[in-house]
Design a protein around this motif. Sequence first.
Motif, mmCIF file in Angstrom:
data_model
loop_
_atom_site.group_PDB
_atom_site.id
_atom_site.type_symbol
_atom_site.label_atom_id
_atom_site.label_comp_id
_atom_site.label_asym_id
_atom_site.label_seq_id
_atom_site.Cartn_x
_atom_site.Cartn_y
_atom_site.Cartn_z
ATOM 1 N N ASN A 60 -7.468 -0.849 -11.717
ATOM 2 C CA ASN A 60 -6.071 -0.672 -12.103
ATOM 3 C C ASN A 60 -5.306 0.150 -11.078
ATOM 4 O O ASN A 60 -4.182 -0.194 -10.709
ATOM 5 C CB ASN A 60 -5.982 -0.015 -13.477
ATOM 6 C CG ASN A 60 -4.559 0.094 -13.982
ATOM 7 O OD1 ASN A 60 -3.985 1.175 -14.024
ATOM 8 N ND2 ASN A 60 -3.971 -1.038 -14.351
ATOM 9 N N LEU A 61 -5.909 1.220 -10.606
ATOM 10 C CA LEU A 61 -5.219 2.064 -9.631
ATOM 11 C C LEU A 61 -5.008 1.315 -8.315
ATOM 12 O O LEU A 61 -3.943 1.390 -7.709
ATOM 13 C CB LEU A 61 -5.985 3.373 -9.391
ATOM 14 C CG LEU A 61 -5.572 4.544 -10.297
ATOM 15 C CD1 LEU A 61 -5.881 4.258 -11.759
ATOM 16 C CD2 LEU A 61 -6.255 5.833 -9.854
ATOM 17 N N TYR A 62 -6.028 0.568 -7.893
ATOM 18 C CA TYR A 62 -5.896 -0.177 -6.635
ATOM 19 C C TYR A 62 -4.854 -1.286 -6.761
ATOM 20 O O TYR A 62 -4.084 -1.535 -5.827
ATOM 21 C CB TYR A 62 -7.239 -0.773 -6.221
ATOM 22 C CG TYR A 62 -7.174 -1.492 -4.894
ATOM 23 C CD1 TYR A 62 -7.201 -0.788 -3.694
ATOM 24 C CD2 TYR A 62 -7.051 -2.880 -4.840
ATOM 25 C CE1 TYR A 62 -7.112 -1.447 -2.476
ATOM 26 C CE2 TYR A 62 -6.961 -3.540 -3.630
ATOM 27 C CZ TYR A 62 -6.992 -2.816 -2.443
ATOM 28 O OH TYR A 62 -6.891 -3.477 -1.240
ATOM 29 N N TYR A 63 -4.797 -1.941 -7.911
ATOM 30 C CA TYR A 63 -3.833 -3.022 -8.130
ATOM 31 C C TYR A 63 -2.403 -2.525 -7.971
ATOM 32 O O TYR A 63 -1.533 -3.249 -7.476
ATOM 33 C CB TYR A 63 -4.046 -3.612 -9.525
ATOM 34 C CG TYR A 63 -3.041 -4.677 -9.912
ATOM 35 C CD1 TYR A 63 -3.145 -5.973 -9.400
ATOM 36 C CD2 TYR A 63 -1.991 -4.383 -10.778
ATOM 37 C CE1 TYR A 63 -2.230 -6.944 -9.746
ATOM 38 C CE2 TYR A 63 -1.062 -5.360 -11.127
ATOM 39 C CZ TYR A 63 -1.182 -6.633 -10.606
ATOM 40 O OH TYR A 63 -0.272 -7.590 -10.936
ATOM 41 N N LYS A 64 -2.146 -1.288 -8.361
ATOM 42 C CA LYS A 64 -0.795 -0.737 -8.307
ATOM 43 C C LYS A 64 -0.499 -0.010 -6.990
ATOM 44 O O LYS A 64 0.627 0.426 -6.765
ATOM 45 C CB LYS A 64 -0.588 0.234 -9.472
ATOM 46 C CG LYS A 64 -0.613 -0.438 -10.834
ATOM 47 C CD LYS A 64 -0.063 0.467 -11.919
ATOM 48 C CE LYS A 64 0.109 -0.312 -13.214
ATOM 49 N NZ LYS A 64 0.925 0.428 -14.193
ATOM 50 N N ALA A 65 -1.493 0.122 -6.132
ATOM 51 C CA ALA A 65 -1.348 0.962 -4.941
ATOM 52 C C ALA A 65 -0.588 0.278 -3.810
ATOM 53 O O ALA A 65 -0.653 -0.940 -3.638
ATOM 54 C CB ALA A 65 -2.724 1.378 -4.438
ATOM 55 N N THR A 66 0.155 1.083 -3.064
ATOM 56 C CA THR A 66 0.740 0.689 -1.785
ATOM 57 C C THR A 66 0.529 1.859 -0.828
ATOM 58 O O THR A 66 0.366 3.005 -1.266
ATOM 59 C CB THR A 66 2.246 0.380 -1.903
ATOM 60 O OG1 THR A 66 2.938 1.566 -2.304
ATOM 61 C CG2 THR A 66 2.513 -0.730 -2.914
ATOM 62 N N PRO A 67 0.535 1.601 0.475
ATOM 63 C CA PRO A 67 0.201 2.665 1.432
ATOM 64 C C PRO A 67 1.088 3.906 1.350
ATOM 65 O O PRO A 67 0.632 5.011 1.670
ATOM 66 C CB PRO A 67 0.353 1.971 2.787
ATOM 67 C CG PRO A 67 0.095 0.531 2.502
ATOM 68 C CD PRO A 67 0.665 0.290 1.139
ATOM 69 N N ASN A 68 2.337 3.758 0.938
ATOM 70 C CA ASN A 68 3.253 4.899 0.921
ATOM 71 C C ASN A 68 3.396 5.549 -0.451
ATOM 72 O O ASN A 68 4.201 6.463 -0.623
ATOM 73 C CB ASN A 68 4.638 4.467 1.424
ATOM 74 C CG ASN A 68 4.601 4.044 2.876
ATOM 75 O OD1 ASN A 68 3.996 4.697 3.704
ATOM 76 N ND2 ASN A 68 5.222 2.909 3.180
ATOM 77 N N CYS B 139 -7.559 15.059 -7.594
ATOM 78 C CA CYS B 139 -8.290 14.102 -8.430
ATOM 79 C C CYS B 139 -7.329 13.289 -9.295
ATOM 80 O O CYS B 139 -6.125 13.532 -9.306
ATOM 81 C CB CYS B 139 -9.295 14.834 -9.301
ATOM 82 S SG CYS B 139 -10.645 15.615 -8.389
ATOM 83 N N CYS B 140 -7.888 12.338 -10.022
ATOM 84 C CA CYS B 140 -7.127 11.519 -10.987
ATOM 85 C C CYS B 140 -6.075 10.649 -10.314
ATOM 86 O O CYS B 140 -4.996 10.417 -10.874
ATOM 87 C CB CYS B 140 -6.482 12.402 -12.053
ATOM 88 S SG CYS B 140 -7.596 13.599 -12.777
ATOM 89 N N LYS B 141 -6.382 10.143 -9.143
ATOM 90 C CA LYS B 141 -5.425 9.297 -8.417
ATOM 91 C C LYS B 141 -6.126 8.643 -7.237
ATOM 92 O O LYS B 141 -7.256 9.016 -6.888
ATOM 93 C CB LYS B 141 -4.240 10.131 -7.922
ATOM 94 C CG LYS B 141 -4.637 11.336 -7.088
ATOM 95 C CD LYS B 141 -3.448 12.207 -6.713
ATOM 96 C CE LYS B 141 -2.729 12.800 -7.888
ATOM 97 N NZ LYS B 141 -3.495 13.872 -8.595
ATOM 98 N N ILE B 142 -5.464 7.650 -6.632
ATOM 99 C CA ILE B 142 -5.915 7.174 -5.325
ATOM 100 C C ILE B 142 -4.798 7.393 -4.322
ATOM 101 O O ILE B 142 -3.615 7.268 -4.640
ATOM 102 C CB ILE B 142 -6.409 5.710 -5.324
ATOM 103 C CG1 ILE B 142 -5.317 4.729 -5.696
ATOM 104 C CG2 ILE B 142 -7.614 5.534 -6.225
ATOM 105 C CD1 ILE B 142 -5.752 3.274 -5.474
ATOM 106 N N ILE B 143 -5.224 7.724 -3.105
ATOM 107 C CA ILE B 143 -4.312 8.105 -2.032
ATOM 108 C C ILE B 143 -4.666 7.288 -0.799
ATOM 109 O O ILE B 143 -5.844 7.178 -0.441
ATOM 110 C CB ILE B 143 -4.437 9.607 -1.699
ATOM 111 C CG1 ILE B 143 -4.366 10.454 -2.980
ATOM 112 C CG2 ILE B 143 -3.378 10.031 -0.701
ATOM 113 C CD1 ILE B 143 -4.778 11.906 -2.768
#
Length: 204
Positions: free
Chosen positions: A103-111, A160-164
């Motif tokens: 889910n986190l990766y699906y919503k992620a963008t580099p910025n 924590c609790c996020k992707i960066i």
Amino acid sequence: MKISIIIPTYKPGPYLKDCLESINNQTMNKKCFEVIIVLNGVIKPYIECIYNLTKMYDFNSVVIPTETPGVSNARNIGLIRAQGEYVCFIDDDDKISPSYLENLYYKATPNNIVASNVKAFYNNSNKTENDYIASAYEKLAHKNAPLSVLKGRKFMSSACCKIISQKSIQDTRFDTNLKIGEDSVFMAEISKNVRNIILSDKNA
């Protein structure tokens, strides 16, 4: 590699198995992420226990021992080794829900940073409570829109609790001279490279 999970651990207890079990239960294809466990401070007898644990699972993993104690140093070592497009910091007593990475990766963008919902649990109980980040999540998630770093600043207090994205982190590292607040300083330093904070689905 999509995601590098960095787990610092010091004299780990049985909770590390629970943490790795939750990672092994991810809905994301295991070829898409790696797990970097940095054992810091005291090496023996913990190193063998960790090696044995990682053999139980079929995700990509590496165990890095360092006699230098400290979560900041351990995370920095993990960042040097990380091959993923995104970084996910997880503490050794955390557990993540099955859809967390996907889910986190699906919503992620580099910025942007994608922040998850958070629940606190105690003594391995199934009973959970809201902490201050969970309260912020419940207050803001219904807007279903990206947050500025200022409006989502509570999510910037912890790494924590996020992707960066690696693009946001660049050469920023945790300050090993700090004993408390190192997460907040790290997140503040990368904030200049972050456009928005996006919230995950509630079940992530």
